[in-house]
Structures are given as structure tokens and as C-alpha cells.
Design an enzyme around this catalytic site. Structure first.
Site, PDB file in Angstrom:
ATOM      1  N   SER A 182       0.799  -1.226   0.000  1.00  0.00           N
ATOM      2  CA  SER A 182       0.000   0.000   0.000  1.00  0.00           C
ATOM      3  C   SER A 182       0.833   1.279   0.000  1.00  0.00           C
ATOM      4  CB  SER A 182      -0.947  -0.001   1.197  1.00  0.00           C
ATOM      5  OG  SER A 182      -0.234  -0.161   2.400  1.00  0.00           O
ATOM      6  N   HIS A 210      -5.222  -3.051  -2.880  1.00  0.00           N
ATOM      7  CA  HIS A 210      -4.835  -2.086  -3.919  1.00  0.00           C
ATOM      8  C   HIS A 210      -4.685  -2.740  -5.287  1.00  0.00           C
ATOM      9  CE1 HIS A 210      -4.097   1.049  -0.889  1.00  0.00           C
ATOM     10  NE2 HIS A 210      -3.719   0.033  -0.141  1.00  0.00           N
ATOM     11  N   LYS A 245     -11.744   1.182  -1.902  1.00  0.00           N
ATOM     12  CA  LYS A 245     -10.683   1.731  -2.741  1.00  0.00           C
ATOM     13  C   LYS A 245     -11.176   1.769  -4.196  1.00  0.00           C
ATOM     14  CE  LYS A 245      -7.407   1.096   0.829  1.00  0.00           C
ATOM     15  NZ  LYS A 245      -7.000   0.087   1.777  1.00  0.00           N
TER      16      LYS A 245
HETATM   17  C1  LIG Z   1      -6.953  -0.027   3.219  1.00  0.00           C
HETATM   18  C2  LIG Z   1      -6.371  -1.341   3.517  1.00  0.00           C
HETATM   19  C3  LIG Z   1      -6.977  -2.208   4.417  1.00  0.00           C
HETATM   20  C4  LIG Z   1      -8.136  -1.793   5.264  1.00  0.00           C
HETATM   21  O1  LIG Z   1      -9.307  -1.752   4.540  1.00  0.00           O
HETATM   22  P1  LIG Z   1     -10.501  -0.852   5.088  1.00  0.00           P
HETATM   23  O2  LIG Z   1     -11.684  -1.323   4.354  1.00  0.00           O
HETATM   24  O3  LIG Z   1     -10.120   0.552   4.803  1.00  0.00           O
HETATM   25  O4  LIG Z   1     -10.577  -1.125   6.566  1.00  0.00           O
HETATM   26  C5  LIG Z   1      -6.455  -3.472   4.544  1.00  0.00           C
HETATM   27  N1  LIG Z   1      -5.370  -3.852   3.854  1.00  0.00           N
HETATM   28  C6  LIG Z   1      -4.734  -3.034   3.004  1.00  0.00           C
HETATM   29  C7  LIG Z   1      -3.528  -3.518   2.265  1.00  0.00           C
HETATM   30  C8  LIG Z   1      -5.213  -1.749   2.811  1.00  0.00           C
HETATM   31  O5  LIG Z   1      -4.580  -0.923   1.998  1.00  0.00           O
END
Ligand SMILES: *Cc1c(COP(=O)(O)O)cnc(C)c1O
Length: 387
Positions: A182, A210, A245
Site C-alpha cells: 500500500s 490495492h 478503494k
Molecule cells: C486499506 C487497507 C486495508 C483496510 O481496509 P478498510 O476497508 O479501509 O478497513 C487493509 N489492507 C490493506 C492492504 C489496505 O490498503
């Protein structure tokens, strides 16, 4: 000065030290919807910081789907999935996601953080071993710690080190990795990790927050992009995806073989003891999924913008090695990164400084993210400002 441990009720020193170290965080108030152009704290900014990689967070079709969903299903789900909070749209979304990813089954969660707590704590525990990449997302680190299993971290992307950790592991083994990392934007060596999982009879959990939507055939993520699951998804492989995302909505899913998914439904605490996401949100995400599946034009867009950024970057500025929309510029010092970010803001650009503990000490960076919604002139503006 760095003060990590507090023994009184007065946090003044800690807060002051944080400020002095350039580690203080500050909320900014958005006054327009999520998008590449945003009004923030009274200013118009061009944003290069969101994870809304396909520009779907404010997509009219998805907004309409949410409205229709709310009119039909109300606002709240009212309870956990296993009480009476599981509705037809949830079920339909789980089936649609499973079909898209060609897995037996998907299970919805309210956030990715909770999905990760579920997968790790649901499948391993005391006496078992989690072998994890050092740069994994914080939620995976927390999940491993909370599970009670022994946590062994391997050097980022180092397969030999991962093997060493697996050889020393006891109990059931679980390999835990981000798909796309990330904060760096690079990709896990998934084919090698699959071979290790087979060799050591381990679970392989890939958190592709991602990757899903962003790349791979029909947006099916890093495993599809790397072409390592052409023969079908093996039983030991469990994927986690988030919906906040590239999907532009909210929530998360776990995708895998029937048995591990059923085990999570039966015993994962972050599944059992939390309210289900609103069914209207599942209606919205179904609309989003259909855009994701047919979104090759969107994926071509961000790729073209990333290529332009790499091509026209001014000398002296280096991007970290990444072929994803995450294109960080490594700065090092936290205060320095904050200064860069502030200067870019003066030019009307929103590029966040990412600092410890989100990234390792001394590895502060500007985390540039590119979206399918950025135009060529948006990227040109960024390049101009960096000059
Ligand atoms: C954003 C993210 C999460 C958390 O997801 P949310 O739905 O925002 O709680 C978990 N793992 C990774 C790699 C992320 O980038």
C-alpha cells in the site's frame, strides 16, 4: 526527542515531541465529494492521494444504485449478518464477487481491517505460525498479533527469508502478504509464495486491497495480473479485497474455497460481533462491480497517466519502483516530507506526506496516487509543481 511510553495521564510531552518530529497528523475537511478535484478547508486542490483508483466514489450510476438501494432496503442493516442483518443484496453481492474471482465463495465484511482480523484469527491461533512480509499493512500485523499465533516477519519480498521463517515455524503455517503494497506500490512475488505454500502445506493469504479493480483481467487483481491462477484458485489461497478503494464504496470481502470461508462465518469474531454493512451499500457495490469488470478503459487511463508521470518527471526526483497507481517519491526525513507536501499544497496540489509508523523510520515519502479520473493536464500540473 521521542517518547514512546506514557506513564501519566498527561500526554502533553508526547504530543509536543510528535509535533517536533514532524509526525503530527491533522484532519482536513473535504467540502466537495471524493474526486481528483476537491474543495478542502476552503481551497480548491487537485488531489493525488486517494485510493479511489478508478474514480468511482462519486460515479453517478453507483450513487443512483445507493439511492435505489436505500429506498428499497432502508438505511441500517440493524444487526450482525448471523442475527437478522443479512439481506438479499448482501447475498447477491457475495455470489457476484465469487463468480467474478472464480472462487467457491465470498464473505462480506464491514471493513478490510475487520476482514483481515477474521482471516488470520479465524484460521490460525496459539501454537501456529504466521509468516508475514515486513511491509504488510498495519491491519495484517494487528491481525497476526491478535490471533495469538507466533509472528515471524520476513524481509520485504525476500522469498529465501520467507522460506527460512517457514522452516522454523511450528503448528499450522500461514503466509501473509499484501498483493500490492500500500505504501510502496510494488507487488508481492505471488508465484513464489504459492510454491512455498505448497511446499510447507501452509495457508497463503493475499490482501489485495490495492489490486482488485485496479488491474488483472476484468480487474481481478494481482493474481490475475501476474497470471498465476490460470489453472484455478488453489484451496490454500485466501484473498482479501476492500471495497472502499477501487470499488469506490465501502466494506470488504474474503474470497476462497468453501471450507475456510465457512470457518470464518462460524467463528471469526470480527464477523460475528459487528453490525452488517447496510444492504443499500451492497446494491451500490453490485453496480460498482459491473463497472469494474468492464473497466478496461479506466485501467488503460491510469496506466497512461503513470507512464506520463514516469516519462516527464524532473531530474533529481525519483519514484520508487512501481507499476501500479501508487507512485511514491521517497524523501526520508519526516519533517522534510511535510515541507514538500506543504509546498505542493501552495501550488494547489494535494500530495500527502506519509510518515512513520505508516512507513519505516527514515522512509517518509510523498505518496502520489494516480487515478483513472486524472487527465493528462492534471499529471502535467503535478510535474510542473515538482519542478
Ligand atoms: C486499506 C487497507 C486495508 C483496510 O481496509 P478498510 O476497508 O479501509 O478497513 C487493509 N489492507 C490493506 C492492504 C489496505 O490498503
Amino acid at each position: 526527542m521521542r517518547i514512546e511510553i506514557i506513564t501519566t495521564r498527561d500526554w502533553t510531552q508526547w504530543l509536543d515531541a510528535r509535533r517536533a518530529d514532524g509526525l503530527e497528523r491533522r484532519l482536513r475537511v473535504g467540502q466537495s465529494p471524493q474526486g481528483v478535484s476537491m474543495r478542502v478547508d476552503g481551497r480548491e486542490l487537485l488531489a493525488f492521494c486517494s485510493n479511489d483508483y478508478l474514480g468511482l466514489a462519486n460515479h453517478p450510476d453507483i450513487v443512483t444504485a445507493l439511492q435505489i438501494g436505500a429506498a428499497r432496503w432502508g438505511v441500517g442493516s440493524g444487526a450482525a449478518h448471523l442475527v437478522n442483518g443479512h439481506f438479499e443484496p448482501h447475498d447477491a453481492l457475495e455470489f457476484a464477487l465469487a463468480e467474478w474471482l472464480r472462487v467457491d465463495r465470498c464473505l462480506l465484511f464491514s471493513t478490510g481491517y475487520m476482514a483481515n482480523l477474521a482471516v488470520v484469527g479465524g484460521l490460525v491461533g496459539r501454537g501456529d505460525t504466521v509468516v508475514a512480509d515486513k511491509l504488510n499493512h498495519a491491519s495484517l500485523v494487528d491481525a497476526a498479533q491478535l490471533s495469538g499465533a507466533t509472528l515471524r516477519r520476513y524481509r520485504h519480498g525476500d522469498i529465501d527469508d520467507a522460506r527460512r521463517q517457514l522452516m522454523r515455524a511450528t503448528g499450522t503455517r500461514m503466509i501473509l502478504t499484501d498483493g500490492v503494497f500500500s505504501m510502496d506500490g510494488d507487488v508481492a512475488r505471488l508465484a513464489d509464495l504459492m510454491a512455498l505454500a505448497e511446499e510447507f502445506d501452509a495457508w497463503l493469504v493475499v490482501d489485495d486491497a490495492h489490486g482488485f479493480g485496479v488491474w488483472g483481467e476484468q480487474g481481478r487483481g494481482s493474481l490475475a495480473e501476474l497470471g498465476v491462477i490460470d489453472a484455478g484458485v488453489p484451496e490454500y489461497l485466501v484473498q482479501v479485497g476492500t471495497l472502499g478503494k477501487a470499488f469506490g464504496t465501502a466494506g470488504a470481502f474474503v474470497a476462497g474455497a468453501s471450507q475456510p470461508v465457512e470457518v470464518l462465518l462460524q467463528r471469526a469474531r470480527s464477523y460475528l460481533f459487528t453490525t452488517a454493512q447496510p444492504p443499500a451499500l451492497a446494491v451500490a457495490t453490485l453496480a460498482s462491480l459491473s463497472i469494474v469488470k468492464s473497466g478496461n478503459d479506466l485501467r488503460a487511463n491510469w496506466r497512461a497517466r503513470v507512464a506520463a508521470l514516469k516519462r516527464d518527471l524532473p531530474p533529481g526526483i525519483e519514484l520508487m519502483p512501481s507499476d501500479t497507481p501508487i507512485q511514491p517519491i521517497l524523501i526520508g526525513d519526516s519533517a522534510e516530507a511535510v515541507k514538500w507536501s506543504a509546498r505542493l499544497a501552495e501550488s494547489g496540489l494535494w500530495v500527502p506526506a506519509v510518515r512513520p509508523p505508516t512507513v519505516p523510520k527514515g522512509a517518509a515519502r510523498l505518496r502520489v496516487t494516480i487515478s483513472a479520473a486524472h487527465s493528462t493536464s492534471h499529471v502535467a500540473q503535478l510535474i510542473e509543481a515538482l519542478k
